[in-house]
Design an enzyme around this catalytic site. Structure first.
Site, PDB file in Angstrom:
ATOM      1  N   CYS A 116       0.815  -1.219   0.000  1.00  0.00           N
ATOM      2  CA  CYS A 116       0.000   0.000   0.000  1.00  0.00           C
ATOM      3  C   CYS A 116       0.849   1.270   0.000  1.00  0.00           C
ATOM      4  O   CYS A 116       0.330   2.356  -0.234  1.00  0.00           O
ATOM      5  CB  CYS A 116      -0.961  -0.013   1.180  1.00  0.00           C
ATOM      6  SG  CYS A 116      -2.139  -1.366   1.044  1.00  0.00           S
ATOM      7  N   HIS A 256      -3.576   7.080   2.256  1.00  0.00           N
ATOM      8  CA  HIS A 256      -3.931   5.761   1.726  1.00  0.00           C
ATOM      9  C   HIS A 256      -5.303   5.384   2.282  1.00  0.00           C
ATOM     10  O   HIS A 256      -5.609   5.645   3.453  1.00  0.00           O
ATOM     11  CB  HIS A 256      -2.874   4.750   2.164  1.00  0.00           C
ATOM     12  CG  HIS A 256      -3.256   3.338   1.875  1.00  0.00           C
ATOM     13  ND1 HIS A 256      -3.645   2.924   0.625  1.00  0.00           N
ATOM     14  CD2 HIS A 256      -3.325   2.244   2.689  1.00  0.00           C
ATOM     15  CE1 HIS A 256      -3.931   1.635   0.679  1.00  0.00           C
ATOM     16  NE2 HIS A 256      -3.749   1.197   1.908  1.00  0.00           N
ATOM     17  N   ASN A 286     -10.001  -0.475  -0.629  1.00  0.00           N
ATOM     18  CA  ASN A 286      -8.539  -0.374  -0.656  1.00  0.00           C
ATOM     19  C   ASN A 286      -8.013  -0.979  -1.956  1.00  0.00           C
ATOM     20  O   ASN A 286      -8.011  -2.197  -2.121  1.00  0.00           O
ATOM     21  CB  ASN A 286      -7.960  -1.094   0.563  1.00  0.00           C
ATOM     22  CG  ASN A 286      -6.450  -0.999   0.647  1.00  0.00           C
ATOM     23  OD1 ASN A 286      -5.797  -0.510  -0.274  1.00  0.00           O
ATOM     24  ND2 ASN A 286      -5.900  -1.465   1.754  1.00  0.00           N
TER      25      ASN A 286
HETATM   26  C1  COA Z   1     -10.055  -5.754   9.330  1.00  0.00           C
HETATM   27  C2  COA Z   1     -10.745  -4.729  10.234  1.00  0.00           C
HETATM   28  C3  COA Z   1     -11.780  -3.963   9.438  1.00  0.00           C
HETATM   29  C4  COA Z   1     -11.426  -5.470  11.361  1.00  0.00           C
HETATM   30  O1  COA Z   1     -12.034  -4.520  12.192  1.00  0.00           O
HETATM   31  P1  COA Z   1     -11.909  -4.644  13.777  1.00  0.00           P
HETATM   32  O2  COA Z   1     -12.705  -3.568  14.329  1.00  0.00           O
HETATM   33  O3  COA Z   1     -10.427  -4.685  14.073  1.00  0.00           O
HETATM   34  O4  COA Z   1     -12.604  -6.004  14.021  1.00  0.00           O
HETATM   35  P2  COA Z   1     -11.988  -7.327  14.660  1.00  0.00           P
HETATM   36  O5  COA Z   1     -10.925  -7.881  13.744  1.00  0.00           O
HETATM   37  O6  COA Z   1     -11.613  -7.013  16.061  1.00  0.00           O
HETATM   38  O7  COA Z   1     -13.220  -8.244  14.617  1.00  0.00           O
HETATM   39  C5  COA Z   1     -14.364  -7.968  15.374  1.00  0.00           C
HETATM   40  C6  COA Z   1     -15.391  -9.019  15.073  1.00  0.00           C
HETATM   41  O8  COA Z   1     -15.923  -8.760  13.750  1.00  0.00           O
HETATM   42  C7  COA Z   1     -15.888  -9.962  13.011  1.00  0.00           C
HETATM   43  N1  COA Z   1     -15.737  -9.626  11.589  1.00  0.00           N
HETATM   44  C8  COA Z   1     -14.598  -9.513  10.886  1.00  0.00           C
HETATM   45  N2  COA Z   1     -14.903  -9.213   9.608  1.00  0.00           N
HETATM   46  C9  COA Z   1     -16.250  -9.136   9.549  1.00  0.00           C
HETATM   47  C10 COA Z   1     -17.128  -8.842   8.501  1.00  0.00           C
HETATM   48  N3  COA Z   1     -16.719  -8.599   7.243  1.00  0.00           N
HETATM   49  N4  COA Z   1     -18.443  -8.823   8.776  1.00  0.00           N
HETATM   50  C11 COA Z   1     -18.893  -9.069  10.004  1.00  0.00           C
HETATM   51  N5  COA Z   1     -18.096  -9.356  11.040  1.00  0.00           N
HETATM   52  C12 COA Z   1     -16.776  -9.378  10.799  1.00  0.00           C
HETATM   53  C13 COA Z   1     -14.711 -10.713  13.545  1.00  0.00           C
HETATM   54  O9  COA Z   1     -14.839 -12.085  13.241  1.00  0.00           O
HETATM   55  C14 COA Z   1     -14.836 -10.453  15.023  1.00  0.00           C
HETATM   56  O10 COA Z   1     -15.798 -11.287  15.548  1.00  0.00           O
HETATM   57  P3  COA Z   1     -15.550 -11.987  16.987  1.00  0.00           P
HETATM   58  O11 COA Z   1     -15.431 -10.836  17.946  1.00  0.00           O
HETATM   59  O12 COA Z   1     -16.766 -12.820  17.141  1.00  0.00           O
HETATM   60  O13 COA Z   1     -14.270 -12.748  16.837  1.00  0.00           O
HETATM   61  C15 COA Z   1      -9.698  -3.760  10.826  1.00  0.00           C
HETATM   62  O14 COA Z   1      -8.893  -4.409  11.757  1.00  0.00           O
HETATM   63  C16 COA Z   1      -8.819  -3.129   9.808  1.00  0.00           C
HETATM   64  O15 COA Z   1      -9.277  -2.416   8.930  1.00  0.00           O
HETATM   65  N6  COA Z   1      -7.506  -3.351   9.893  1.00  0.00           N
HETATM   66  C17 COA Z   1      -6.570  -2.787   8.973  1.00  0.00           C
HETATM   67  C18 COA Z   1      -6.651  -3.543   7.702  1.00  0.00           C
HETATM   68  C19 COA Z   1      -5.939  -2.857   6.621  1.00  0.00           C
HETATM   69  O16 COA Z   1      -6.062  -1.673   6.480  1.00  0.00           O
HETATM   70  N7  COA Z   1      -5.174  -3.586   5.819  1.00  0.00           N
HETATM   71  C20 COA Z   1      -4.468  -3.048   4.731  1.00  0.00           C
HETATM   72  C21 COA Z   1      -3.390  -2.198   5.262  1.00  0.00           C
HETATM   73  S1  COA Z   1      -2.626  -1.295   4.069  1.00  0.00           S
END
Ligand code: COA
Length: 331
Positions: A116, A256, A286
């Site tokens: 990214c 980004h 993204n």
């Molecule tokens: C991936 C992301 C959106 C997850 O959001 P979060 O608030 O951290 O959520 P968590 O990973 O803590 O998950 C919370 C819950 O939502 C659930 N969940 C994850 N994806 C889900 C989706 N698409 N729909 C519904 N629930 C979802 C998880 O399973 C978890 O459930 P649990 O508590 O029963 O285990 C977030 O961490 C993120 O954006 N991270 C950065 C990713 C990124 O930018 N990557 C590229 C970098 S350049």
């Protein structure tokens, strides 16, 4: 010490494939829902390329739009850099495919892999050749077909990404325009949190790597989230301060687009309000190397960028890679 480069962006264009994949569409594919995706990421929809369209095709579309817009003869291009983590093939480089298809007969080129942060890295690298006087016209492209490396049964990753490309033309800059400064770093200890383990020399593609789903994106989202929000803000603050600016001098932050909550957390640390931040993650998700040039394109099209404006690009990607570029918009 700041790193002024006498190079400017003289045009920007972008391309996303026509097919739209909405959150409602994803609800039919994995256990997710529109409300979760919108509130946790800010994404409403993303564009997905068809099976015949690869990263090079997205890049060529963006490049051809840029050449037409800037009235540039492709034979004038000296160098093409394609930032991507989804090259058409392991080799030849996607830049070679683009060079041939756009008719950039004189250009050399190469691919750059910084996930990214790829576009920001490529922008800084390309600008060096212009700033040194070696080249007059450098084409910098960020292009990714993320849908080609996603597992559409993994709700934690497949909702986050889309396909798209953006391109800028770099040319020699005058006194007070173009790239004022840049900052990049790598923290390789973060490589374990976002990666695609299969298909390289460590785990060459095999029936086993496919069965183990090693050919798709693996991520620990919360680790990436925290790192990205902190480092984007730190890099941005450092660049502004080093060049004697405050957040009030900034016209536009073009971050980004990984997650709207990452963007908001970073801008909050910086003290920059929403009106100075480019956001289009709702439409494109993204697109990895595509997000920043697509953000610049949209900012220009929306009349949010004018000659003399102070612009800050900030990004974090897999690696971890980090990048920030400060520029005075030149047209
Ligand atoms: C991936 C992301 C959106 C997850 O959001 P979060 O608030 O951290 O959520 P968590 O990973 O803590 O998950 C919370 C819950 O939502 C659930 N969940 C994850 N994806 C889900 C989706 N698409 N729909 C519904 N629930 C979802 C998880 O399973 C978890 O459930 P649990 O508590 O029963 O285990 C977030 O961490 C993120 O954006 N991270 C950065 C990713 C990124 O930018 N990557 C590229 C970098 S350049």
């Amino acid at each position: 010490m700041s790193h002024r480069i006498a190079a400017k962006i003289s045009g920007v264009a972008g391309y996303v494939p026509p097919k739209v994949l909405t959150n409602a569409d994803l609800e039919k594919m994995v256990a997710t829902n529109d409300e979760w995706i919108r509130t946790r990421t800010g994404i409403c929809e993303r564009h997905i390329a068809d099976s015949a369209t690869a990263t090079s095709h997205l890049a060529v579309e963006a490049a051809n739009l840029l050449l037409a817009q800037t009235k540039t003869d492709p034979a004038e291009i000296d160098l093409i850099i394609v930032a991507s983590v989804t090259p058409d093939m392991m080799f030849p480089a996607t830049a070679c495919l683009v060079q041939d298809r756009i008719g950039a007969k004189r250009a050399w080129g190469f691919d750059l892999s910084a996930a990214c942060s790829g576009f920001a890295y490529a922008l800084t690298v390309g600008a060096q050749f212009v700033g040194s006087g070696a080249h007059k016209k450098v084409l910098v492209i960020g292009s990714d077909k993320m849908s080609s490396i996603l597992d559409y049964s993994d709700r934690a990753t497949c909702i986050l990404f889309g396909d798209g490309a953006g391109a800028v033309l770099l040319e020699p800059a005058g006194e007070n325009e173009g790239i004022l400064d840049f900052e990049h770093d790598v923290d390789g200890s973060g490589g374990q949190y976002l990666y695609q383990p299969g298909g390289g020399s460590l785990n060459p593609a095999s029936a086993e790597t496919i069965a183990k789903k090693m050919h798709v994106v693996h991520q620990e989202g919360s680790q990436v989230f925290k790192y990205a929000a902190r480092r984007m803000a730190e890099m941005s603050a450092k660049l502004l301060e080093r060049n004697g600016f405050t957040k009030d001098d900034l016209t536009l932050l073009v971050p980004h687009q990984a997650n709207l909550r990452i963007i908001r957390a970073a801008q909050e640390r910086l003290g920059v309000d929403d009106s100075k931040v480019m956001v289009n993650i709702d439409r494109f998700a993204n697109t990895t190397a595509g997000t920043i040039p697509l953000g610049l394109r949209d900012a220009v099209e929306q009349g949010r960028l004018h000659k003399g404006d102070l612009v800050l690009i900030a990004t974090v990607g897999a690696g971890y890679t980090t990048g920030a570029v400060l520029l005075r918009w030149a047209y």
